[in-house]
Design a protein around this motif. Structure first.
Motif, PDB file in Angstrom:
ATOM      1  N   PRO A 137       8.701  31.805  33.519  1.00  0.00           N
ATOM      2  CA  PRO A 137       9.912  32.529  33.500  1.00  0.00           C
ATOM      3  C   PRO A 137      10.036  33.820  34.033  1.00  0.00           C
ATOM      4  O   PRO A 137       8.981  34.462  33.520  1.00  0.00           O
ATOM      5  CB  PRO A 137      10.477  32.344  32.180  1.00  0.00           C
ATOM      6  N   GLU A 138      10.974  34.349  34.622  1.00  0.00           N
ATOM      7  CA  GLU A 138      10.961  35.895  35.000  1.00  0.00           C
ATOM      8  C   GLU A 138      12.043  36.550  33.877  1.00  0.00           C
ATOM      9  O   GLU A 138      13.057  36.029  33.904  1.00  0.00           O
ATOM     10  CB  GLU A 138      11.409  35.933  36.344  1.00  0.00           C
ATOM     11  N   ARG A 139      11.564  37.631  33.592  1.00  0.00           N
ATOM     12  CA  ARG A 139      12.491  38.598  32.916  1.00  0.00           C
ATOM     13  C   ARG A 139      13.611  38.954  33.878  1.00  0.00           C
ATOM     14  O   ARG A 139      13.528  39.388  34.683  1.00  0.00           O
ATOM     15  CB  ARG A 139      11.872  39.650  32.312  1.00  0.00           C
ATOM     16  N   GLY A 140      14.848  38.747  32.829  1.00  0.00           N
ATOM     17  CA  GLY A 140      15.986  39.072  33.766  1.00  0.00           C
ATOM     18  C   GLY A 140      16.489  37.972  34.821  1.00  0.00           C
ATOM     19  O   GLY A 140      17.533  38.096  35.430  1.00  0.00           O
ATOM     20  N   ASN A 141      15.815  36.836  35.035  1.00  0.00           N
ATOM     21  CA  ASN A 141      16.013  35.926  35.966  1.00  0.00           C
ATOM     22  C   ASN A 141      15.555  34.488  35.585  1.00  0.00           C
ATOM     23  O   ASN A 141      14.909  33.806  36.304  1.00  0.00           O
ATOM     24  CB  ASN A 141      15.399  36.375  37.343  1.00  0.00           C
ATOM     25  N   CYS A 142      15.830  34.348  34.254  1.00  0.00           N
ATOM     26  CA  CYS A 142      15.446  32.778  33.955  1.00  0.00           C
ATOM     27  C   CYS A 142      16.684  32.368  33.013  1.00  0.00           C
ATOM     28  O   CYS A 142      17.776  32.987  32.826  1.00  0.00           O
ATOM     29  CB  CYS A 142      14.182  33.144  32.704  1.00  0.00           C
ATOM     30  N   SER A 143      16.366  31.172  32.467  1.00  0.00           N
ATOM     31  CA  SER A 143      17.629  30.431  31.796  1.00  0.00           C
ATOM     32  C   SER A 143      17.752  30.567  30.465  1.00  0.00           C
ATOM     33  O   SER A 143      16.655  30.948  29.775  1.00  0.00           O
ATOM     34  CB  SER A 143      17.369  28.984  32.201  1.00  0.00           C
ATOM     35  N   ILE A 144      18.943  30.467  29.914  1.00  0.00           N
ATOM     36  CA  ILE A 144      19.354  30.486  28.769  1.00  0.00           C
ATOM     37  C   ILE A 144      18.772  29.116  28.175  1.00  0.00           C
ATOM     38  O   ILE A 144      18.902  28.153  28.762  1.00  0.00           O
ATOM     39  CB  ILE A 144      20.760  30.699  28.197  1.00  0.00           C
ATOM     40  N   ILE A 145      18.006  29.030  26.809  1.00  0.00           N
ATOM     41  CA  ILE A 145      17.524  27.774  26.189  1.00  0.00           C
ATOM     42  C   ILE A 145      18.744  26.851  25.886  1.00  0.00           C
ATOM     43  O   ILE A 145      19.489  27.403  24.977  1.00  0.00           O
ATOM     44  CB  ILE A 145      16.479  28.020  25.320  1.00  0.00           C
ATOM     45  N   ASP A 146      18.684  25.754  26.352  1.00  0.00           N
ATOM     46  CA  ASP A 146      19.986  24.991  25.943  1.00  0.00           C
ATOM     47  C   ASP A 146      19.542  23.845  24.658  1.00  0.00           C
ATOM     48  O   ASP A 146      18.443  23.067  25.208  1.00  0.00           O
ATOM     49  CB  ASP A 146      20.227  24.076  27.449  1.00  0.00           C
ATOM     50  N   PRO A 147      20.278  24.137  23.791  1.00  0.00           N
ATOM     51  CA  PRO A 147      20.146  23.366  22.577  1.00  0.00           C
ATOM     52  C   PRO A 147      20.117  21.892  22.620  1.00  0.00           C
ATOM     53  O   PRO A 147      19.582  20.976  21.857  1.00  0.00           O
ATOM     54  CB  PRO A 147      20.503  23.996  21.340  1.00  0.00           C
ATOM     55  N   THR A 148      20.782  21.310  23.875  1.00  0.00           N
ATOM     56  CA  THR A 148      21.034  19.921  24.109  1.00  0.00           C
ATOM     57  C   THR A 148      20.340  19.572  24.906  1.00  0.00           C
ATOM     58  O   THR A 148      20.398  18.342  25.549  1.00  0.00           O
ATOM     59  CB  THR A 148      22.706  19.892  24.478  1.00  0.00           C
ATOM     60  N   ALA A 149      19.103  20.079  25.573  1.00  0.00           N
ATOM     61  CA  ALA A 149      18.275  19.873  26.664  1.00  0.00           C
ATOM     62  C   ALA A 149      16.709  19.699  25.895  1.00  0.00           C
ATOM     63  O   ALA A 149      16.542  20.496  24.939  1.00  0.00           O
ATOM     64  CB  ALA A 149      18.182  20.652  27.607  1.00  0.00           C
TER      65      ALA A 149
END
Length: 647
Positions: free
Chosen positions: A419-431
């Motif tokens: 993951p790249e700082r400022g260019n990555c995903s929000i962690i999805d608690p349903t995944a």
């Protein structure tokens, strides 16, 4: 962390070359740590290739290639006057397809009807064309000789060693300077053996095999041999150097400015210090100094003894020593010795994995509360930062052992995702959330992967997770005779996935260093042919990490560290020792992803005993941490065997 083919970490500079050439690369440097970050965006490389091809023409080279090998990435780039290709394996198909622009052709190694990079290079040399390479970044036996044979067979002219690296010339002043960090001494308290004793053991091997000496180029071997550690390579406590050991001398080739007074005192008069760049000059002198056999009519003179170099040493070293007539390429005896940990190193592995396991439990408990209870939005990098913060508070912590793979949902299907700082995903608690991480401690190196779900997993996710878990357990419980290789054990971890027509495109296990490289040869567990060449030995430390990945959907991996030990068996067929494994990773499995009905009684017993061990060994860290202790108790409670349900 999924297995990476062992290469000399000196070649890390070539990973920078390749990434810069492709475009999507950024390097971050600080005085204490360094990290390589790979941007998943595509960047136009047209101008860079145009300039490289101009230099190829000047050097009378039709095809130019260079090897790249570093933790988290592996591949070969080949450039002709009209084409450019990157060859990589299944771990990086997804990543490479996103990074490469239209100038590049991706060679997916291992797939049917896809040529190897050697075959593709040879095809481009048809018509008496010359293939050029920097001889310092290609190994003599594994690549140079084989590639030469293929080039000749296809009608190419030759493989030419070009001393000036053409990519570096194009890169120019933008290329980062070579790190020049200080070297430190690893006390015998952690090393378990004095370096003088290691050198004496090596000299006995030289005498036994009638060798003139060994030229050492693998950075982790040099660090291990001299009980020294450095900080020149990201996450690997090694330093730029070479070494030479003969029956009477031991020489370390290193920039003098890197050696503190303490290091020089440690080495004393037993080790001669020479400049880093002097290795090629001295290698030539070594070769010329060899005593020759008496001349025989009709046969060229040959030396009475030859110098050893590792099969991972560069073509340039072989050439300077005098080539095949004066060099014997072998599997390094230092690498073999290093892979068999002594009692001190094994105890250090046990201890550091308990501390590290406590850090991961604290992290997962925190992450669950933030995502589920508080509804906090946390991205993948923020989560990884928190884990590093927690680890850094543990005794003997020295840094991370590789970039943390913090990946949510479909990102987890990218095996070496970063993951790249400022260019990555929000962690999805349903995944699904996959976290593959490790640390360097004075007493050992860790590498642990856990896959979790903070909501309600889907049926296929639970099934796949349980199949992977069954593979982890099967390998952990293996009992096998001395002489068995990791190649032979690989199917134990894959068998349950195979029954469902599923598999994974990475090795099942890699060797791990003791406060050294997280990927360490020569041993490993997987389908690579080299794993059939080296049997597992008591004292080997490896990962146990099967997985399953669905591109664009989810990824699952579970990874424990295991140590080979002598097994207690009722019989000893063949009157030889039998081996088994001791696991040292102390982190719970994800309970809600386990389908208890898919586990056999023996597997449920193993899981219950493992979780009890995790709880007993790590609970002491949480006397004043109610959140983590509550999480740990929940995740390690036993499975109800009679009802096949979680209680």
């Amino acid at each position: 962390m999924p297995y990476l083919a062992p290469t000399t970490t000196r070649f890390v500079s070539n990973s920078l070359r390749r990434a810069w050439l492709f475009g999507p690369f950024h390097a971050y440097f600080s005085s204490t740590t360094r990290s390589l970050a790979v941007d998943m965006e595509t960047v136009n490389t047209t101008e860079r290739l145009r300039e490289l091809r101009r230099l190829m023409k000047e050097n009378k080279v039709d095809v130019y290639e260079f090897i790249s090998g570093f933790s988290g990435s592996a591949g070969t780039a080949v450039i002709t006057s009209e084409k450019a290709a990157l060859a990589t394996d299944g771990r990086y198909f997804n990543q490479a397809s996103k990074q490469l622009d239209s100038n590049w052709h991706l060679l997916k190694q291992g797939l049917e009807d896809v040529p190897t990079w050697q075959e593709w290079t040879a095809e481009q040399s048809e018509g008496h064309k010359t293939v050029g390479v920097d001889p310092t970044v290609i190994t003599a036996p594994a690549e140079a000789r084989k590639l030469t044979e293929k080039i000749k067979k296809k009608g190419g002219a030759e493989l030419l060693g070009v001393k000036a690296n053409l990519v570096d010339l194009v890169w120019g002043n933008d290329r980062p300077a070579r790190p020049n960090e200080k070297v430190s001494v690893l006390d015998v308290e952690f090393a378990g053996k004095k370096f003088e004793e290691k050198i004496e053991d090596l000299r006995k091997e030289l005498d036994k095999k009638r060798s003139a000496g060994l030229i050492v180029s693998m950075l982790d071997e040099i660090a291990w041999l001299y009980n020294l550690r450095g900080n020149d390579i990201p996450y690997n406590p090694v330093f730029f150097s070479y070494a030479a050991v003969t029956p009477t001398t031991a020489t370390l080739y290193i920039d003098q400015s890197k050696l503190s007074e303490n290091v020089q005192t440690h080495l004393g008069d037993n080790v001669r210090i020479r400049p880093y760049s002097a290795i090629f000059e001295d290698s030539k002198a070594f070769g010329e100094s060899l005593e020759m056999e008496a001349p025989v009519a009709g046969r060229p003179q040959i030396p009475k003894k030859k110098f050893w170099i590792s099969t991972k040493a560069s073509w340039a070293l072989s050439l300077e020593l005098g080539g095949e007539e004066k060099v014997e390429e072998i599997r390094s005896p230092i690498g073999d010795a290093k892979a068999i940990k002594n009692a001190t190193e094994l105890e250090g592995m046990r201890a550091c994995h308990i501390r590290d396991g406590a850090s991961l439990s604290e992290y997962f408990a925190w992450l669950e509360e933030e995502l589920v209870v508080k509804g906090t939005k946390i991205d993948e990098v923020q989560a990884a930062d928190k884990l590093e913060e927690i680890r850094s508070k543990k005794d003997r912590f020295r840094g991370l052992s590789f970039d943390t793979i913090s990946s949510t949902g479909p990102n987890a299907a990218v095996i070496h995702y970063k993951p790249e700082r400022g260019n990555c995903s929000i962690i999805d608690p349903t995944a699904l959330y996959l976290c593959d991480s490790g640390a360097q401690y004075l007493d050992g190196t860790t590498d642990t992967t856990r896959t979790l779900h903070f909501g309600e997993p889907k049926e296929m996710e639970r099934k796949a997770y349980t199949l992977v878990l069954k593979g982890v357990i099967a390998l952990d419980r293996a009992v096998f005779p001395k002489g068995t290789s990791g190649f032979a054990l690989d199917t134990l971890a894959r068998q349950f996935l195979w029954r469902e027509g599923l598999d994974y495109r990475h090795g099942t296990g890699h060797g791990v260093g003791s406060y050294l490289n997280v990927h360490e040869g020569p041993i490993g567990i997987g389908t690579r042919i080299q794993f059939s060449e080296v049997p597992l030995s008591i004292g080997n430390v490896l990962s146990d990490e099967p997985g399953y990945y669905e591109d664009g959907n989810f990824g699952i991996r579970i990874e424990n560290m295991i140590m080979a030990q002598e097994a207690k068996t009722n019989h000893k067929f063949g009157d030889k020792p039998w081996l088994s494994f001791e696991h040292v990773t102390m982190v719970p499995m994800c309970r809600k992803l386990i389908d208890g009905k898919m586990l056999t009684p023996e597997e449920r017993t193993w899981l219950n005993e493992y979780h009890q061990e995790v709880y007993d060994k790590t609970k002491g860290f949480f006397k004043e941490d109610e959140r983590t202790l509550k999480w740990l108790k929940r995740e390690t409670r036993s499975i109800n065997v009679m009802e096949f349900t979680l209680t």
